[in-house]
Design an enzyme around this catalytic site. Structure first.
Site, short mmCIF file in Angstrom:
data_model
loop_
_atom_site.label_atom_id
_atom_site.label_comp_id
_atom_site.label_asym_id
_atom_site.label_seq_id
_atom_site.Cartn_x
_atom_site.Cartn_y
_atom_site.Cartn_z
N GLU A 231 0.67 -1.57 -0.17
CA GLU A 231 0.03 0.25 0.04
C GLU A 231 1.28 0.88 -0.38
OE1 GLU A 231 -3.42 0.93 -0.21
OE2 GLU A 231 -1.74 2.71 -0.09
N ARG B 179 -30.60 10.31 -0.28
CA ARG B 179 -31.66 10.45 -1.30
C ARG B 179 -31.70 8.86 -0.78
NH1 ARG B 179 -29.47 11.39 -6.15
NH2 ARG B 179 -27.30 11.13 -5.10
N HIS C 102 -16.28 11.14 -9.13
CA HIS C 102 -16.39 10.25 -8.57
C HIS C 102 -15.62 8.85 -8.97
CE1 HIS C 102 -17.53 8.79 -4.74
NE2 HIS C 102 -19.12 7.97 -5.32
N HIS C 103 -16.17 8.83 -9.64
CA HIS C 103 -15.33 7.23 -10.24
C HIS C 103 -15.20 6.91 -11.74
CE1 HIS C 103 -15.89 2.35 -9.11
NE2 HIS C 103 -15.67 2.50 -9.84
N VAL D 120 -18.44 -0.84 -4.19
CA VAL D 120 -18.71 -1.39 -2.85
C VAL D 120 -18.14 -3.40 -3.53
CG1 VAL D 120 -19.02 -2.55 -0.48
CG2 VAL D 120 -19.01 -0.43 -1.33
N GLY E 274 -23.14 1.97 0.58
CA GLY E 274 -23.87 0.35 1.01
C GLY E 274 -23.10 -0.18 0.16
N ARG F 118 -26.90 8.66 -11.01
CA ARG F 118 -26.18 9.19 -10.96
C ARG F 118 -25.81 10.32 -12.46
NH1 ARG F 118 -21.84 6.39 -7.18
NH2 ARG F 118 -23.08 6.67 -5.52
N HIS G 40 -20.37 12.61 -10.05
CA HIS G 40 -21.02 12.31 -9.04
C HIS G 40 -22.10 13.50 -7.96
CE1 HIS G 40 -23.54 11.33 -4.33
NE2 HIS G 40 -22.53 10.16 -4.80
N GLU H 90 -11.62 -0.62 -8.71
CA GLU H 90 -11.65 0.20 -9.42
C GLU H 90 -10.56 0.15 -11.08
OE1 GLU H 90 -12.46 3.87 -7.44
OE2 GLU H 90 -12.80 5.11 -9.49
N GLY I 255 -23.69 2.04 -4.90
CA GLY I 255 -23.45 0.58 -4.02
C GLY I 255 -22.74 -0.22 -4.74
N SER J 249 -23.70 11.56 0.76
CA SER J 249 -23.65 9.86 -0.27
C SER J 249 -24.87 9.91 -0.66
CB SER J 249 -23.02 8.69 0.96
OG SER J 249 -24.08 7.69 1.09
N GLU J 250 -25.23 9.39 -1.90
CA GLU J 250 -26.73 8.47 -2.41
C GLU J 250 -27.46 8.50 -1.32
OE1 GLU J 250 -26.02 7.96 -5.97
OE2 GLU J 250 -27.41 6.27 -6.23
N ARG K 235 -21.50 4.61 -13.33
CA ARG K 235 -21.53 3.56 -11.56
C ARG K 235 -23.07 3.55 -11.12
NH1 ARG K 235 -20.49 3.13 -6.63
NH2 ARG K 235 -18.91 4.98 -6.90
P1 ADP Z 1 -11.05 -0.90 -5.25
O1 ADP Z 1 -12.52 -0.18 -4.35
O2 ADP Z 1 -10.69 -1.08 -6.41
O3 ADP Z 1 -10.17 -1.37 -3.62
P2 ADP Z 1 -9.51 1.59 -3.63
O4 ADP Z 1 -9.22 3.07 -4.18
O5 ADP Z 1 -10.12 1.59 -2.25
O6 ADP Z 1 -9.76 0.91 -4.69
O7 ADP Z 1 -7.44 1.54 -3.03
C1 ADP Z 1 -6.48 0.88 -4.18
C2 ADP Z 1 -5.58 1.44 -3.36
O8 ADP Z 1 -4.51 1.33 -3.89
C3 ADP Z 1 -4.90 2.80 -2.42
O9 ADP Z 1 -5.10 2.57 -0.78
C4 ADP Z 1 -3.93 3.51 -2.74
O10 ADP Z 1 -3.64 4.01 -2.13
C5 ADP Z 1 -3.24 1.53 -3.52
N1 ADP Z 1 -2.13 1.87 -4.90
C6 ADP Z 1 -2.83 2.71 -5.32
N2 ADP Z 1 -1.39 2.50 -6.08
C7 ADP Z 1 -0.65 1.47 -5.74
C8 ADP Z 1 0.89 1.91 -5.52
N3 ADP Z 1 1.66 1.76 -6.86
N4 ADP Z 1 2.12 0.53 -5.06
C9 ADP Z 1 0.55 0.20 -3.84
N5 ADP Z 1 -0.65 1.16 -3.24
C10 ADP Z 1 -1.25 1.63 -4.55
#
Ligand code: ADP
Length: 607
Positions: A183, A408, A535-536, A581, A198, A429, A392, A565, A578, A404-405, A575
């Site tokens: 991470e 509504r 947003h997405h 997730v 949700g 959206r 969004h 994502e 909900g 958040s949605e 998208r």
């Molecule tokens: P998803 O819903 O697809 O899990 P998130 O945005 O919740 O997407 O999580 C993606 C995670 O990946 C984030 O915590 C982001 O900081 C992490 N991330 C993005 N690029 C890198 C990278 N190069 N190396 C390690 N972690 C990464």
């Protein structure tokens, strides 16, 4: 009952146990008391407290200081978001003490809490008659470190510890895989941690219990495809829908429970949006459960560690290169799972698809830079729908906070500065965002009442942070919203008409037919100023229903999997609320399973 001498010992024991529990729960909320040893603190140093607004109310700090030195800093009280704010709570006091400065860097991704702690220290200094300017000194940048190379090995390396990466890691580790989870941010959770509404799912036990006969896999598939402008890959959408009920059951095995099912935008009378117990925000709730599982399973979670490259051998993914502050790692792995999320904070990349987005507000965390997409493209992966970027409709423009949605879903409506509704406020959206962009003044208001606040725990933070205007009558609220002339009476009429529509179940004006269980008649009434925000990012790496990454030549890239994502093809051109997730749990599980199967197959073949 008569008092007897023999009761004394058990009673004393009970008092001790209760006291321990109380002391423990209080001390658990206190940040570390960082700073000098008692022997170094001069007699003229004073203990001061100060407060400043954080994400969920005031952050209170205690400092020990003289006019020219801060000897101790600790956070006394806070209700900041677990994972995000708590990282700032544990880090900032040390940074301030060590640098003797209030100009220290915020914790990346936790700016609101970091700023609240710094402001609270400033206020504490002022309360003691000290000049905070003394501590507004520039902090020298740390000297660059020569990074040392290091090698690690595991069965599965997962890149990105948001919802998808955590889910894939847990699934693989549950089956005996040795997992390294990378991470790049200081804490896990990514955008998933920000999801409030949700998780969509169809054909679940809870829907059956609630008699929601229309919440079927067929309807959910059709709604997701239709609302995504029929751009999504139907096989991926069907997989999302078919696996969603199993995903909910699996979450239950790790202690995550849903207790309600609500409407989500555009799905008309059908309800899929599963809400966690106690009306909690879904992302924070699920990330916490997944993180606990990851810890219990002994997954090697490395924060502040960014993957930069996928290692390939003869067309197969065999690991990644990653960096933390001190090392450059070569991580050899039997399989690689990309779960790096989207690119909703990479304005350069978004503007290459739609230049109008360059200066837009985003709800995304700063780590959403599209790293995984770029790394995958570099090893030949195909991408789909990259230009599909969702706005969004209910975003606070000052800082990108999302309303958040679920507001509504529970009955909130949207009005313009003329005091009128102008769209089915719970349509898709894209529809609501586009309608908002056509309204005068470039902003609108989302309106709700005390009854909604009583049923949606997460709504309170909008009141605490000062985002919500409130009043005891519709007229007064209109005035607080700055509505002028006949817009005030329009607003009163809008509210009365809406309440009548809820009573009759028919919205003659705009044809809304969802989120109409409760009217908006319980004072006080609330309004939050909103407009659309990024947003997405719905496009990304192309995958198949096994979460295998597809190359530009149309073939699977062996050993490389992706979920969440970072992928494209699941949401098409819009998208559904909900479904992010649902996506991270369903495809996170599939990626974890596929990676496990791949490693097991390779090991069996090698034997
Ligand atoms: P998803 O819903 O697809 O899990 P998130 O945005 O919740 O997407 O999580 C993606 C995670 O990946 C984030 O915590 C982001 O900081 C992490 N991330 C993005 N690029 C890198 C990278 N190069 N190396 C390690 N972690 C990464």
């Amino acid at each position: 009952m008569k008092w007897k001498k023999e009761y004394l010992v058990p009673l004393l024991c009970l008092i001790v146990i209760v006291s321990c529990i109380v002391i423990d729960s209080v001390s658990a909320r206190l940040g570390a008391n960082v700073g000098a040893d008692a022997s170094e603190i001069p007699a003229d140093a004073v203990t001061l407290t100060g407060a400043a607004p954080g994400i969920n109310g005031d952050v209170v700090v205690e400092i020990v200081a003289t006019a020219d030195r801060i000897y101790r800093v600790r956070v006394l009280e806070e209700q900041e978001t677990q994972g995000i704010g708590s990282e700032a709570v544990s880090t900032l006091p040390g940074r301030i003490y060590n640098a003797q400065s209030l100009q220290v860097d915020a914790v990346s991704g936790a700016t609101v809490t970091s700023d609240a702690i710094k402001d609270a220290v400033r206020n504490a200094l002022i309360s003691g008659g000290f000049d905070p300017e003394v501590f507004e000194v520039e902090v020298a940048a740390a000297a660059p470190v020569e990074k040392t190379p290091a090698t690690l090995a595991c069965d599965v390396v997962v890149v990105g510890a948001g919802g998808a990466g955590l889910t894939a890691s847990v699934l693989a580790a549950q089956q005996g895989m040795q997992v390294i989870l990378l991470e790049k941010m200081p804490f896990v959770g990514g955008n998933s941690l920000r999801a409030e509404g949700g998780m969509n799912a169809a054909g679940t036990k809870l829907e059956a219990e609630l008699g929601l006969a229309d919440s079927t896999v067929e309807n959910f598939t059709a709604d997701t495809l239709r609302l995504g402008h029929d751009l999504a890959d139907p096989d991926l959408v069907r997989t999302l829908a078919e696996s969603s009920s199993d995903a909910v059951d699996w979450l239950e095995t790790i202690g995550a429970r849903f207790t309600g099912v609500k409407a989500t935008g555009g799905c008309e009378g059908r309800k899929y949006l599963h809400q966690p117990e106690g009306g909690q925000a879904v992302g924070e709730y699920l990330v916490e459960k997944l993180k606990t599982q990851a810890e219990n399973l002994g997954i090697d979670v490395r924060v502040n560690t960014a993957a930069t490259e996928i290692l390939m051998d003869n067309g197969q993914a065999v690991g990644v290169i990653a960096e933390d502050a001190e090392h450059i790692y070569t991580i050899q792995a039997g399989a690689v799972v990309l779960a790096t999320g989207g690119f909703g904070s990479n304005f350069e990349l978004m503007a290459s698809f739609d230049p109008s987005l360059r200066n837009a507000v985003t709800t995304n965390h700063p780590g959403a830079q599209g790293d995984g997409i770029l790394m995958a493209e570099a090893v030949g992966a195909a991408t789909v729908d990259m230009e599909q970027i969702q706005l969004h409709p209910t975003v606070i423009q000052s800082d990108g906070t999302l309303v958040s949605e679920s507001f509504r879903s529970l009955g909130a409506i949207i009005v313009n500065t003329e005091g009128k509704r102008f769209v089915n406020d719970l349509a898709g959206r894209d529809v609501v965002s586009q309608a908002e962009l056509k309204q005068p003044d470039g902003y609108c208001f989302i309106i709700f009442d005390q009854n909604l606040v009583d049923h949606l725990a997460l709504s309170q933070k909008f009141i605490d942070r000062g985002f919500a205007l409130s009043a005891d009558s519709y007229e007064e609220l209109a005035e607080r919203m700055g509505l002028q002339g006949e817009a005030v009476q329009n607003f009163v009429n809008t509210m009365n008409t809406w309440n009548a529509s809820v009573a009759s179940g028919v919205d003659e004006e705009w044809g809304r037919n969802n989120g109409m269980d409760d009217d908006l008649s319980t004072a006080p009434f609330y309004a939050i100023q909103i407009a659309p925000g990024i947003h997405h990012t719905m496009g990304g790496i192309q995958i198949n229903t096994n979460a295998e990454v597809i190359g530009t030549d149309g073939n699977v890239i062996p050993g490389l999997f992706a979920a969440g994502e970072v992928t494209g093809g699941i949401h098409g051109g819009n998208r559904v609320g909900g479904n992010a997730v649902a996506d991270f749990v369903v495809f996170g599980r599939i990626a974890g399973q596929s990676a496990t199967d791949f490693v097991a197959f390779e090991l069996a073949n090698a034997a």
